[in-house]
Scaffold this motif. Sequence first.
Motif, PDB file in Angstrom:
ATOM      1  N   SER A 121      -2.454  17.140  16.081  1.00 58.39           N
ATOM      2  CA  SER A 121      -2.564  18.427  15.393  1.00 58.39           C
ATOM      3  C   SER A 121      -2.265  18.290  13.902  1.00 58.39           C
ATOM      4  O   SER A 121      -2.337  19.279  13.158  1.00 58.39           O
ATOM      5  N   GLY A 122      -1.930  17.089  13.452  1.00 60.33           N
ATOM      6  CA  GLY A 122      -1.390  16.891  12.116  1.00 60.33           C
ATOM      7  C   GLY A 122      -2.312  17.235  10.966  1.00 60.33           C
ATOM      8  O   GLY A 122      -1.856  17.707   9.918  1.00 60.33           O
ATOM      9  N   PHE A 123      -3.624  16.998  11.119  1.00 55.32           N
ATOM     10  CA  PHE A 123      -4.537  17.305  10.027  1.00 55.32           C
ATOM     11  C   PHE A 123      -4.529  18.797   9.729  1.00 55.32           C
ATOM     12  O   PHE A 123      -4.503  19.216   8.569  1.00 55.32           O
ATOM     13  N   VAL A 124      -4.543  19.633  10.776  1.00 56.39           N
ATOM     14  CA  VAL A 124      -4.550  21.084  10.565  1.00 56.39           C
ATOM     15  C   VAL A 124      -3.220  21.532   9.972  1.00 56.39           C
ATOM     16  O   VAL A 124      -3.188  22.391   9.069  1.00 56.39           O
ATOM     17  N   TYR A 125      -2.111  20.971  10.434  1.00 54.47           N
ATOM     18  CA  TYR A 125      -0.817  21.261   9.819  1.00 54.47           C
ATOM     19  C   TYR A 125      -0.835  20.894   8.336  1.00 54.47           C
ATOM     20  O   TYR A 125      -0.347  21.642   7.481  1.00 54.47           O
ATOM     21  N   GLY A 126      -1.395  19.729   8.024  1.00 58.45           N
ATOM     22  CA  GLY A 126      -1.472  19.294   6.629  1.00 58.45           C
ATOM     23  C   GLY A 126      -2.313  20.234   5.778  1.00 58.45           C
ATOM     24  O   GLY A 126      -1.971  20.522   4.623  1.00 58.45           O
ATOM     25  N   LEU A 127      -3.426  20.711   6.351  1.00 57.73           N
ATOM     26  CA  LEU A 127      -4.258  21.680   5.633  1.00 57.73           C
ATOM     27  C   LEU A 127      -3.470  22.944   5.299  1.00 57.73           C
ATOM     28  O   LEU A 127      -3.594  23.504   4.201  1.00 57.73           O
ATOM     29  N   ALA A 128      -2.679  23.415   6.266  1.00 58.59           N
ATOM     30  CA  ALA A 128      -1.902  24.635   6.049  1.00 58.59           C
ATOM     31  C   ALA A 128      -0.865  24.438   4.943  1.00 58.59           C
ATOM     32  O   ALA A 128      -0.675  25.318   4.095  1.00 58.59           O
ATOM     33  N   VAL A 129      -0.198  23.292   4.941  1.00 52.90           N
ATOM     34  CA  VAL A 129       0.784  23.008   3.899  1.00 52.90           C
ATOM     35  C   VAL A 129       0.099  22.919   2.533  1.00 52.90           C
ATOM     36  O   VAL A 129       0.574  23.484   1.539  1.00 52.90           O
ATOM     37  N   ALA A 130      -1.036  22.214   2.477  1.00 49.21           N
ATOM     38  CA  ALA A 130      -1.772  22.076   1.219  1.00 49.21           C
ATOM     39  C   ALA A 130      -2.224  23.435   0.702  1.00 49.21           C
ATOM     40  O   ALA A 130      -2.108  23.737  -0.502  1.00 49.21           O
ATOM     41  N   LYS A 131      -2.736  24.272   1.582  1.00 49.19           N
ATOM     42  CA  LYS A 131      -3.170  25.616   1.196  1.00 49.19           C
ATOM     43  C   LYS A 131      -1.994  26.411   0.630  1.00 49.19           C
ATOM     44  O   LYS A 131      -2.115  27.088  -0.397  1.00 49.19           O
ATOM     45  N   GLY A 132      -0.845  26.330   1.305  1.00 43.88           N
ATOM     46  CA  GLY A 132       0.329  27.046   0.833  1.00 43.88           C
ATOM     47  C   GLY A 132       0.785  26.590  -0.543  1.00 43.88           C
ATOM     48  O   GLY A 132       1.111  27.413  -1.405  1.00 43.88           O
ATOM     49  N   LEU A 133       0.795  25.278  -0.770  1.00 47.61           N
ATOM     50  CA  LEU A 133       1.199  24.744  -2.071  1.00 47.61           C
ATOM     51  C   LEU A 133       0.266  25.214  -3.176  1.00 47.61           C
ATOM     52  O   LEU A 133       0.708  25.605  -4.265  1.00 47.61           O
ATOM     53  N   ILE A 134      -1.030  25.168  -2.895  1.00 41.45           N
ATOM     54  CA  ILE A 134      -2.022  25.527  -3.916  1.00 41.45           C
ATOM     55  C   ILE A 134      -2.015  27.025  -4.196  1.00 41.45           C
ATOM     56  O   ILE A 134      -1.969  27.462  -5.353  1.00 41.45           O
ATOM     57  N   GLU A 135      -2.023  27.825  -3.158  1.00 39.83           N
ATOM     58  CA  GLU A 135      -2.134  29.262  -3.359  1.00 39.83           C
ATOM     59  C   GLU A 135      -0.818  29.898  -3.786  1.00 39.83           C
ATOM     60  O   GLU A 135      -0.790  31.048  -4.246  1.00 39.83           O
ATOM     61  N   ALA A 136       0.281  29.133  -3.698  1.00 40.19           N
ATOM     62  CA  ALA A 136       1.559  29.574  -4.261  1.00 40.19           C
ATOM     63  C   ALA A 136       1.715  29.132  -5.712  1.00 40.19           C
ATOM     64  O   ALA A 136       2.714  29.456  -6.358  1.00 40.19           O
ATOM     65  N   GLY A 137       0.748  28.371  -6.208  1.00 39.11           N
ATOM     66  CA  GLY A 137       0.804  27.905  -7.584  1.00 39.11           C
ATOM     67  C   GLY A 137       1.662  26.676  -7.802  1.00 39.11           C
ATOM     68  O   GLY A 137       1.956  26.306  -8.941  1.00 39.11           O
ATOM     69  N   ALA A 138       2.044  25.999  -6.706  1.00 38.88           N
ATOM     70  CA  ALA A 138       2.909  24.824  -6.823  1.00 38.88           C
ATOM     71  C   ALA A 138       2.127  23.538  -7.074  1.00 38.88           C
ATOM     72  O   ALA A 138       2.706  22.529  -7.485  1.00 38.88           O
ATOM     73  N   ALA A 139       0.825  23.539  -6.814  1.00 36.96           N
ATOM     74  CA  ALA A 139       0.005  22.346  -7.002  1.00 36.96           C
ATOM     75  C   ALA A 139      -1.447  22.769  -7.190  1.00 36.96           C
ATOM     76  O   ALA A 139      -1.852  23.849  -6.736  1.00 36.96           O
ATOM     77  N   LYS A 140      -2.199  21.930  -7.870  1.00 33.98           N
ATOM     78  CA  LYS A 140      -3.640  22.170  -8.035  1.00 33.98           C
ATOM     79  C   LYS A 140      -4.477  21.216  -7.200  1.00 33.98           C
ATOM     80  O   LYS A 140      -5.554  21.575  -6.742  1.00 33.98           O
ATOM     81  N   ASN A 141      -3.984  19.987  -7.029  1.00 33.83           N
ATOM     82  CA  ASN A 141      -4.705  18.986  -6.245  1.00 33.83           C
ATOM     83  C   ASN A 141      -3.742  18.322  -5.271  1.00 33.83           C
ATOM     84  O   ASN A 141      -2.768  17.684  -5.694  1.00 33.83           O
ATOM     85  N   VAL A 142      -4.017  18.482  -3.981  1.00 35.91           N
ATOM     86  CA  VAL A 142      -3.177  17.898  -2.939  1.00 35.91           C
ATOM     87  C   VAL A 142      -3.962  16.797  -2.238  1.00 35.91           C
ATOM     88  O   VAL A 142      -5.107  17.010  -1.813  1.00 35.91           O
ATOM     89  N   LEU A 143      -3.358  15.635  -2.106  1.00 39.40           N
ATOM     90  CA  LEU A 143      -3.948  14.521  -1.369  1.00 39.40           C
ATOM     91  C   LEU A 143      -3.290  14.460   0.001  1.00 39.40           C
ATOM     92  O   LEU A 143      -2.088  14.204   0.115  1.00 39.40           O
TER      93      LEU A 143
END
Length: 344
Positions: A121-143
């Motif tokens: 399930s890790g890829f979907v969990y990672g997507l959710a974390v990346a989305k949260g970081l970006i849409e909270a303004g904490a990051a612009k590009n997540v790898l």
Amino acid sequence: MKPSVMVKASIKSYSCYFPGGKLTNEQLEQELGVWSAAKIFDRTGIAVRPIAAPDECASDLGFAAAQQLFAGGACVSSDIDFLLFCSQSPDYFLPATACLLQHRLGLRTDCGAFDLNQGCSGFVYGLAVAKGLIEAGAAKNVLLITADTYTKYINAKDSGVRTLFGDAAAATLISAEDADEGLIGPFVFGTDGSGAPNLIVPAGGARHLISPETVVERKDPDGSCRSLQNLYMNGREVLDFVLREVPKAVDQLLLRWGHSIENVDHFIFHQANKFLLEQLREKLNIPASKFWMQLETCGNTVSATIPIALQNASKQGVIRSGDNVMVIGFGVGYSWAGAMIRIQ
């Protein structure tokens, strides 16, 4: 009134990497003598599995996948604001493998980095974390790097799991984009830790330390052998869990998305094995033309299966810009997660 344009997270690129070692059905037939090569393929949908070398770690596979991503022009290393490394085969108990990869990849020192200990399930969990970081303004590009070397946990005489797993990595770039609607999401998540004993490496962590006892091999009634340091999977229980929980997760995700199942253009589920995926597809009544299944040359690569499938489907022209794709991961934990992705 048209909604205001806002910063949304979007998947920009994928890159996948497979190690050079190979395990074929013919080798398994010769070594295990349980199933013929043809029967293994018919049951699993897998013909060959990529196998990491003894000195090759999940971080090495992830590094190679990220290097390919950079070489493809999607971004450069200095663009990355945050690194997420999803794996259940880390280099060390500590430090986090993400920290090692930050240095090895030459990412900036003001780049955040941490590990996610999740499996299928890790890829979907990672997507959710990346989305949260970006849409909270904490990051612009997540790898997001998903990499596993489960074959290192498998006993060579365990016919139950050796036919299924391969080693691989995927690097996914998730970036900020001005958009008037969400491009990743909604999400659903689920956890049932009562199922943990059914898919586990029992020894090696703090709960059960390695000792002379943990290396002793024991034989199952079916002839498979393993020690407490090897991967154990109760296939029947895992299958029952998947057929019980994944259809409910699909219904929940559709409800949150606000559309019917007919509005989903493609379904990309964790590529576990052919038998399980066919059972799921039939239970959900999904047309074969919408349901992705391609395990022949890589097998079950755990956290990397969904991005590998997304990249392959994109390269083959199966999924195109504007398509709505449902991704669902499920497995060890028990853990499951699903998301809708709008392809850009």
